[in-house]
Design a protein around this motif. Sequence first.
Motif, PDB file in Angstrom:
ATOM      1  N   THR A   7       0.871  -1.300  -0.016  1.00 55.13           N
ATOM      2  CA  THR A   7       0.059  -0.067   0.085  1.00 55.13           C
ATOM      3  C   THR A   7       0.897   1.264   0.128  1.00 55.13           C
ATOM      4  OG1 THR A   7      -0.176  -0.077   2.446  1.00 55.13           O
ATOM      5  CG2 THR A   7      -1.693  -1.202   1.437  1.00 55.13           C
ATOM      6  N   ALA A  59      -7.339   2.665  -1.577  1.00 51.65           N
ATOM      7  CA  ALA A  59      -7.360   2.074  -0.269  1.00 51.65           C
ATOM      8  C   ALA A  59      -7.493   3.349   0.707  1.00 51.65           C
ATOM      9  CB  ALA A  59      -6.011   1.395  -0.010  1.00 51.65           C
ATOM     10  N   ALA A  64      -3.853   0.931  -2.882  1.00 45.77           N
ATOM     11  CA  ALA A  64      -3.287  -0.642  -2.521  1.00 45.77           C
ATOM     12  C   ALA A  64      -2.702  -1.005  -4.089  1.00 45.77           C
ATOM     13  CB  ALA A  64      -4.520  -1.598  -2.397  1.00 45.77           C
TER      14      ALA A  64
END
Length: 301
Positions: A7, A59, A64
Amino acid sequence: MTSHGFTLTAKGPFEFGASLRFVEDWPATSALPSNGRALRFAYCAESDWLPIGVTVTAAPGGVAVAPTRAAGPGIRGEVARILSLDVDGTGFAELGEADPVLGDLQRRSPGLRPVCFWSPWEAACWAVIVQRSSMLIASRIKQRIAERYGARVTVDGQSFAAFPPPVTLLEADGLGLPAQKEEWLRGLARAALDGVLTTEHLRSVGPEEALAELRTLTGVGPFSAGLILIRGAGAPDAFPGDEPRLFAILREAYGLPEDAPPSAYRKLAETWRPYRSWASFLFRASTYGAMDDQDLKARRA
């Protein structure tokens, strides 16, 4: 997310959906398959020049990333640069508070940060291919080169052709370009392999020095140098001061006279430090969705 996934967290305002919408409008990437939820692409990673596929989704606080192979710090940094997540953007909104024109753009595209080329190398090749052409035609030519000379990577069941690395184009011919442009691409390939046309090098020196060095490369003029530094290397605070289309947009937005000298635009851009590249990007991006092919004529480098 794959076992290689990671991430990236944004510092400051960021909206991945805005990045996706830009990718759909930008002629250089508008042909990428899109479902409005994920950005998928393949490229040759600058860290090792090997092909890799990437899926990017939203995300909390960032994105992500699911790559098709193990992603070390180099690749993580590259994806962050592509989405301008390698820059602390907490102060960007303050510029819009001081500049109502810029602030209006920020409100119309909240959280939009520059979306960069996959590498300075690809940005430089694009700059050569698009000269005296349109962005849409140049995009098709670049894609044909990728399909003929690049590796294919499967990303979420879809096959993508990665634009070839410098070592491949150094020996390639029959690219479907004029002989002069093909020779320019070979020169750019040598510069990339020598470490000159890389993010690490271009971001290690000041923007003025980087622009001057890029202009020494054959086939790279002031406009192309700015494109490579800003949209290739992702330098957040550069303003080349020689881009007629951007000047036209700024004239209309700020009511500048038709004969305003380049110094007037540079003075305006000074108020955008340390995000001159980001502010310029928003002005350019505001026109892409409304432009037709005739309007997309690229400026000669």
